[in-house]
Design a protein around this motif. Structure first.
Motif, PDB file in Angstrom:
ATOM      1  N   UNK A  49       0.832  -1.193   0.000  1.00 60.92           N
ATOM      2  CA  UNK A  49       0.000   0.000   0.000  1.00 60.92           C
ATOM      3  C   UNK A  49       0.869   1.247   0.000  1.00 60.92           C
ATOM      4  N   UNK A  50       0.518   2.248  -0.780  1.00 58.42           N
ATOM      5  CA  UNK A  50       1.331   3.478  -0.816  1.00 58.42           C
ATOM      6  C   UNK A  50       1.191   4.270   0.488  1.00 58.42           C
ATOM      7  N   UNK A  51       2.247   4.989   0.793  1.00 53.14           N
ATOM      8  CA  UNK A  51       2.272   5.909   1.943  1.00 53.14           C
ATOM      9  C   UNK A  51       1.983   5.179   3.261  1.00 53.14           C
ATOM     10  N   UNK A  52       2.551   3.991   3.415  1.00 49.66           N
ATOM     11  CA  UNK A  52       2.431   3.282   4.696  1.00 49.66           C
ATOM     12  C   UNK A  52       3.815   3.130   5.301  1.00 49.66           C
ATOM     13  N   UNK A  53       3.924   3.403   6.583  1.00 50.68           N
ATOM     14  CA  UNK A  53       5.206   3.315   7.301  1.00 50.68           C
ATOM     15  C   UNK A  53       4.972   2.695   8.680  1.00 50.68           C
ATOM     16  N   UNK A  54       5.458   1.511   8.915  1.00 48.92           N
ATOM     17  CA  UNK A  54       6.265   0.678   8.010  1.00 48.92           C
ATOM     18  C   UNK A  54       5.433   0.128   6.869  1.00 48.92           C
ATOM     19  N   UNK A  55       6.091  -0.397   5.831  1.00 51.93           N
ATOM     20  CA  UNK A  55       5.341  -0.866   4.660  1.00 51.93           C
ATOM     21  C   UNK A  55       4.353  -1.966   5.035  1.00 51.93           C
ATOM     22  N   UNK A  56       3.200  -1.942   4.385  1.00 53.67           N
ATOM     23  CA  UNK A  56       2.136  -2.908   4.644  1.00 53.67           C
ATOM     24  C   UNK A  56       1.466  -3.236   3.322  1.00 53.67           C
ATOM     25  N   UNK A  57       1.368  -4.547   3.036  1.00 57.06           N
ATOM     26  CA  UNK A  57       0.756  -4.948   1.773  1.00 57.06           C
ATOM     27  C   UNK A  57      -0.740  -5.205   1.974  1.00 57.06           C
ATOM     28  N   UNK A  58      -1.437  -5.291   0.869  1.00 58.25           N
ATOM     29  CA  UNK A  58      -2.890  -5.461   0.903  1.00 58.25           C
ATOM     30  C   UNK A  58      -3.276  -6.806   1.520  1.00 58.25           C
ATOM     31  N   UNK A  59      -2.516  -7.855   1.197  1.00 53.57           N
ATOM     32  CA  UNK A  59      -2.859  -9.194   1.679  1.00 53.57           C
ATOM     33  C   UNK A  59      -2.715  -9.285   3.201  1.00 53.57           C
ATOM     34  N   UNK A  60      -1.609  -8.745   3.733  1.00 52.49           N
ATOM     35  CA  UNK A  60      -1.393  -8.804   5.187  1.00 52.49           C
ATOM     36  C   UNK A  60      -2.416  -7.944   5.918  1.00 52.49           C
ATOM     37  N   UNK A  61      -2.796  -6.827   5.329  1.00 51.59           N
ATOM     38  CA  UNK A  61      -3.788  -5.969   5.958  1.00 51.59           C
ATOM     39  C   UNK A  61      -5.140  -6.642   6.013  1.00 51.59           C
ATOM     40  N   UNK A  62      -5.520  -7.348   4.948  1.00 46.57           N
ATOM     41  CA  UNK A  62      -6.833  -7.953   4.876  1.00 46.57           C
ATOM     42  C   UNK A  62      -6.974  -9.105   5.887  1.00 46.57           C
ATOM     43  N   UNK A  63      -5.901  -9.886   6.065  1.00 46.18           N
ATOM     44  CA  UNK A  63      -5.976 -11.055   6.933  1.00 46.18           C
ATOM     45  C   UNK A  63      -5.308 -10.851   8.294  1.00 46.18           C
ATOM     46  N   UNK A  64      -4.878  -9.650   8.582  1.00 43.44           N
ATOM     47  CA  UNK A  64      -4.324  -9.354   9.895  1.00 43.44           C
ATOM     48  C   UNK A  64      -2.952  -9.959  10.142  1.00 43.44           C
ATOM     49  N   UNK A  65      -2.178 -10.231   9.063  1.00 49.43           N
ATOM     50  CA  UNK A  65      -0.844 -10.779   9.239  1.00 49.43           C
ATOM     51  C   UNK A  65       0.149  -9.668   9.532  1.00 49.43           C
ATOM     52  N   UNK A  66       1.284 -10.055  10.134  1.00 44.86           N
ATOM     53  CA  UNK A  66       2.375  -9.094  10.334  1.00 44.86           C
ATOM     54  C   UNK A  66       3.218  -9.034   9.074  1.00 44.86           C
ATOM     55  N   UNK A  67       3.279  -7.853   8.486  1.00 40.35           N
ATOM     56  CA  UNK A  67       3.974  -7.675   7.210  1.00 40.35           C
ATOM     57  C   UNK A  67       5.441  -7.399   7.484  1.00 40.35           C
ATOM     58  N   UNK A  68       6.292  -8.392   7.221  1.00 43.19           N
ATOM     59  CA  UNK A  68       7.728  -8.268   7.494  1.00 43.19           C
ATOM     60  C   UNK A  68       8.521  -8.524   6.237  1.00 43.19           C
ATOM     61  N   UNK A  69       9.771  -8.061   6.236  1.00 45.65           N
ATOM     62  CA  UNK A  69      10.678  -8.217   5.108  1.00 45.65           C
ATOM     63  C   UNK A  69      12.020  -8.749   5.625  1.00 45.65           C
ATOM     64  N   UNK A  70      11.960  -9.865   6.353  1.00 42.29           N
ATOM     65  CA  UNK A  70      13.158 -10.398   6.999  1.00 42.29           C
ATOM     66  C   UNK A  70      13.898 -11.431   6.157  1.00 42.29           C
ATOM     67  N   UNK A  71      13.184 -12.146   5.276  1.00 43.06           N
ATOM     68  CA  UNK A  71      13.845 -13.188   4.502  1.00 43.06           C
ATOM     69  C   UNK A  71      14.924 -12.577   3.608  1.00 43.06           C
ATOM     70  N   UNK A  72      16.110 -13.213   3.561  1.00 38.42           N
ATOM     71  CA  UNK A  72      17.190 -12.627   2.737  1.00 38.42           C
ATOM     72  C   UNK A  72      16.824 -12.637   1.269  1.00 38.42           C
ATOM     73  N   UNK A  73      17.115 -11.543   0.624  1.00 37.40           N
ATOM     74  CA  UNK A  73      16.756 -11.409  -0.781  1.00 37.40           C
ATOM     75  C   UNK A  73      17.654 -12.249  -1.673  1.00 37.40           C
ATOM     76  N   UNK A  74      18.780 -12.681  -1.107  1.00 39.02           N
ATOM     77  CA  UNK A  74      19.699 -13.491  -1.914  1.00 39.02           C
ATOM     78  C   UNK A  74      19.122 -14.871  -2.202  1.00 39.02           C
ATOM     79  N   UNK A  75      18.201 -15.322  -1.386  1.00 43.58           N
ATOM     80  CA  UNK A  75      17.631 -16.649  -1.588  1.00 43.58           C
ATOM     81  C   UNK A  75      16.519 -16.591  -2.632  1.00 43.58           C
ATOM     82  N   UNK A  76      16.871 -16.316  -3.847  1.00 44.50           N
ATOM     83  CA  UNK A  76      15.925 -16.312  -4.957  1.00 44.50           C
ATOM     84  C   UNK A  76      16.380 -17.340  -5.973  1.00 44.50           C
ATOM     85  N   UNK A  77      15.620 -17.441  -7.005  1.00 47.92           N
ATOM     86  CA  UNK A  77      15.944 -18.454  -8.011  1.00 47.92           C
ATOM     87  C   UNK A  77      17.241 -18.144  -8.739  1.00 47.92           C
TER      88      UNK A  77
END
Length: 838
Positions: free
Chosen positions: A136-164
């Motif tokens: 979602x725009x203008x949210x601090x800390x960042x919050x996505x639509x899916x986490x907001x709808x289901x009441x999840x904690x929106x985190x960005x802890x997983x390392x970005x290096x672990x991609x395909x």
């Protein structure tokens, strides 16, 4: 000083616990047999539901699986109706190139750049579910639509290096590192996988490895199963090392999973508590039934510790034992039991130390945890002042009895591990319990025997050991051991297999103590320091064989004690070693039959358990079994033991096969002599007295050889001495029982501390005129001397005071009166013949 322990308002020794609101279970079926103790409903939530320990607990359960993701059509699908994956989201950031139409509008480009910055990385929840992440725009800390709808904690802890893009490369690097580590281990890396543990010279494993008559091939498989090793010093002494190999490459064994069925029914708890008070509490009265029943809501750690030890019996299902063990370890972790000093925690830890398997299902971890937890209990007891006489004027009998349990557990567990004990009785002045209970006399005698055990361990098995011991000290110690048994009250004397439980247990432990004392003086196998002439005669060993044989017969009739206290198993092993040595040296078939009796007793216990249950106790059963199996063939050849019995003792080279033989003497019951059959044997054993060994080798002299003196001359009187434990002693510390008059221990008197308020009350009621002579000032020393001299000369003191003794410090035996509000057991009365347990 630690705060005092205050009883509950209802007179209980335990503080009341909050009773949680919890629905009661279904009542028992009609016709169920009632039990002597009934657990009230809602005693504690652990009875019906169990705590989930925090991460990293001693035995923690695996984390609960995450709930399945809910379907969200609005946020998980794109405009084209197709679901985007995580890699598609990553591609959006790199493939979004502006068209000519969009570049003509600067404001629109800025808006797209801002949006691309917000969505360049998916949150942890969306990445794990591989759905589109719309931040979602203008949210601090960042919050996505899916986490907001289901009441999840929106985190960005997983390392970005672990991609395909890099995941495959990381997996290859990890596999290469694993191969390198495995090759290093195969080459014999010196880095240990786990901390090594050691067992000292009195441990069961060390007793096995330091016996000359037990061939090494007999215990090779035993060492392999339990990972035993040792390194010899220059003098041949050493310790048993135990290094449990890591499982699955880990440095320590994985935490066991919780049992499948974690529910303990109310009737099961009732049965276990009843069994504790009927079968276990008489052995070590750590908690009495009256104290427990006075508590409306018992602390959970105490309740489940009692249930766990009761569940260690052979007729309780293994699933029940495993479930309660998991609960107990979870409570210890969640309630920080090992860091909180309280009477309840001391009691619970002492109870748990009665059975090694209560602490873990893995043998090395269980034994190590039991040793550490006992030390914690003793430190807690000292922190609470249990080792000082009436440091806190509340629950006096409970505190006295509990300190005695600490001394008993400390001495006997130190014996079974071969480690130094923790409690120095010279640092305490706690008195023996004197409540008048039937268990008090048994407790006092067990403490006395435990103190004698501590003297044996310190005199013989310490690192200085026999190098500093003297013949006089050994003779005095032996006399104290024998006088302990001679002075036992008639109700605690041993009289065959039908002896009651407490009396028989004292006899079993006494036999174990005698074996530990005598084993280092077997001069056919060992050489003691040159300055020691103290020796073991054939007659003394024959008496020990008779003692241990009677103890085995008694245990065969009371084999249920093997289930409830680990020291019973240790004592049984020591008796088995005596019988095996007698069979190997003398070819005594009676000794072989005693081993069979003990093996059958242990086998009845083993048959009632599953193969993976009670692993720590099975170590003892294995030793007894292999000793019996060795008697089924010809006597083995004598060989040099792997280890010495203790520091200062040297091993002798074994004689050639058939070089010596034992010849009994019918004129002396249990007597006999070892006869040399060649010159080499005579030369090898020329330092052994005639009472044990006949250097001439003639049958006539062998049968009538004069026995060597059993004891040296009594030691000269010294300025500092410890009085032997006598019926008149009433303090745990023998130094405080030293006599002030009399020529022998029986007539010695002890100084007693009485209640001064009660003494003043008695003097006032007898003669009120003496108060007029009290000095007017504190520092009028002359008047105070005159005042006390009058008290000593008028006979107004408790015992007449005719010898000028201070009226408040009178010898034992004087009748005293305690004032109101002070328990009568604080003041000791006349220690006559019937006051041995006071």
């Amino acid at each position: 000083m630690s705060p005092g322990y205050h009883p509950a308002p209802n007179g209980s020794a335990y503080p009341p616990q909050p009773i949680p609101a919890y629905p009661p279970p279904q009542p028992p079926a009609t016709g169920a047999v009632p039990y002597r103790y009934s657990v009230p409903y809602n005693t504690h939530p652990y009875v019906y539901s169990y705590p989930q320990p925090p991460p990293g607990s001693y035995e923690s359960s695996p984390p609960a699986p995450a709930p399945p993701p809910a379907h969200d059509s609005a946020s998980s699908s794109s405009a084209s109706g197709k679901r985007k994956r995580d890699d598609d989201l990553d591609a959006d950031a790199s493939e979004a190139e502006p068209t000519s139409a969009t570049t003509s509008q600067p404001s629109q480009r800025a808006q797209e750049n801002k949006k691309r910055t917000k969505t360049q990385r998916a949150c942890d929840s969306c990445r794990s579910r591989k759905i589109r992440c719309d931040v979602l725009p203008d949210t601090e800390p960042p919050l996505c639509q899916h986490c907001k709808q289901y009441g999840f904690e929106c985190t960005f802890f997983l390392p970005i290096a672990e991609t395909r893009f890099k995941k495959k490369k990381l997996e290859e690097e990890q596999a290469a590192a694993d191969r390198t580590r495995h090759e290093t281990e195969q080459r014999g890396s010196s880095t240990p996988q786990a901390d090594a543990r050691v067992f000292g010279p009195t441990s069961e494993a060390h007793l096995l490895h330091s016996s000359a008559t037990i061939p090494s091939k007999l215990y090779e498989s035993y060492d392999a199963r339990h990972h035993h090793s040792w390194e010899l010093g220059r003098a041949g002494d050493g310790l048993i090392n135990v290094l449990e190999p890591a499982r699955d490459g880990a440095a320590s064994p994985a935490a066991p999973r919780p049992p499948a069925d974690m529910r303990i029914e109310r009737d099961v708890v009732e049965r276990l508590l009843n069994a504790y008070f009927s079968d276990i509490a008489p052995v070590l009265p750590i908690v009495t039934q009256a104290e427990f029943l006075a508590t409306p809501s018992p602390p959970p750690i105490l309740l489940y510790s009692m249930c766990l030890v009761a569940a260690a019996r052979r007729n309780v299902p293994q699933s029940t034992f495993d479930s309660i063990r998991y609960i107990v370890n979870a409570i210890i972790k969640s309630e920080d039991v090992l860091s909180t000093a309280s009477i309840v925690n001391v009691q619970a830890l002492l109870i748990l130390c009665m059975v090694g398997d209560c602490h873990s299902q893995f043998v090395p971890n269980a034994l190590s945890a039991m040793w550490v937890r006992l030390g914690t209990a003793i430190r807690m007891a000292q922190d609470l002042g249990l080792h000082r006489a009436e440091a806190i004027k509340q629950n006096i009998e409970l505190r006295r009895r509990l300190w005695c349990m600490c001394v008993i557990s400390d001495r006997w567990m130190s014996l079974s591990y071969g480690h130094p004990y923790m409690i120095d009785i010279n640092d305490c002045d706690a008195r023996f319990p004197s409540s008048g209970s039937s268990d008090d006399m048994y407790t006092v005698e067990l403490v006395r025997l435990s103190i004698l055990l501590g003297r044996v361990l310190k005199t013989i098995y310490s690192p200085s050991g026999l190098n500093l011991a003297t013949d006089e000290a050994l003779v005095a110690l032996l006399n104290d051991i024998e006088s302990w048994r001679a002075n036992l009250p008639p109700s605690l004397q041993f009289h065959g297999p039908s002896t009651p439980r407490q009396s028989g247990l004292l006899f079993l432990l006494y036999s174990c103590l005698c074996m530990i004392f005598w084993r280092v003086f077997m001069r056919l196998s060992y050489t003691c320091p040159a300055h020691l002439k103290f020796q073991l005669t054939v007659e003394k060993w024959s008496v020990l064989v008779k003692l241990t044989g009677d103890a085995i017969d008694w245990l065969d009739h009371h084999d249920s004690l093997y289930d409830v206290w680990m020291f019973v198993a240790y004592a049984a092993t020591s008796c088995a070693l005596v019988q095996y040595h007698t069979w190997a040296r003398r070819q005594d078939q009676v000794a072989a039959q005693k081993l069979k009796t003990l093996r059958d007793c242990i086998r009845r216990w083993e048959k009632s358990l599953s193969p993976d249950h009670m692993s720590a106790r099975r170590k003892t059963a294995e030793i007894i079994a292999l000793l019996y199996e060795a008697t089924q063939g010809p006597p083995p050849s004598i060989e040099r033991p792997a280890l010495t019995p203790t520091t200062g003792v040297q091993l002798k080279e074994p004689p050639p096969e058939g070089a010596i033989a034992f010849q009994s003497d019918a004129s002396r019951p249990g007597g006999g002599v070892f006869v040399a059959r060649d010159d080499a044997a005579r030369e090898m054993y020329k330092d052994i007295p005639t009472g044990v060994f006949d250097s001439e080798g003639t049958a006539g002299s062998a049968g009538h050889a004069a026995p060597a003196p059993e004891a040296a001359a009594p030691p000269p009187a010294s300025l500092v001495s410890i009085m032997p434990l006598t019926p008149r002693s009433a303090n745990v510390n023998p130094a405080l029982n030293m006599g002030t008059s009399g020529t022998d221990a029986g007539s010695a008197q002890t100084v007693e501390v009485v209640n001064p308020l009660g003494e003043l009350e008695r003097l006032t009621s007898a003669d009120s005129s003496w108060l007029e002579s009290i000095p007017g000032g504190m520092f009028d020393w002359g008047q105070w001397d005159e005042f006390f001299s009058k008290l000593g000369s008028t006979g107004a003191g408790p015992a007449g005071g005719t010898n000028g003794t201070h009226p408040f410090m009178q010898p034992a035996g004087a009748p005293v009166i305690s004032s109101a509000g002070v328990p009568a057991q604080v003041v000791q009365t006349s220690p006559g013949a019937g006051a041995r347990g006071s």
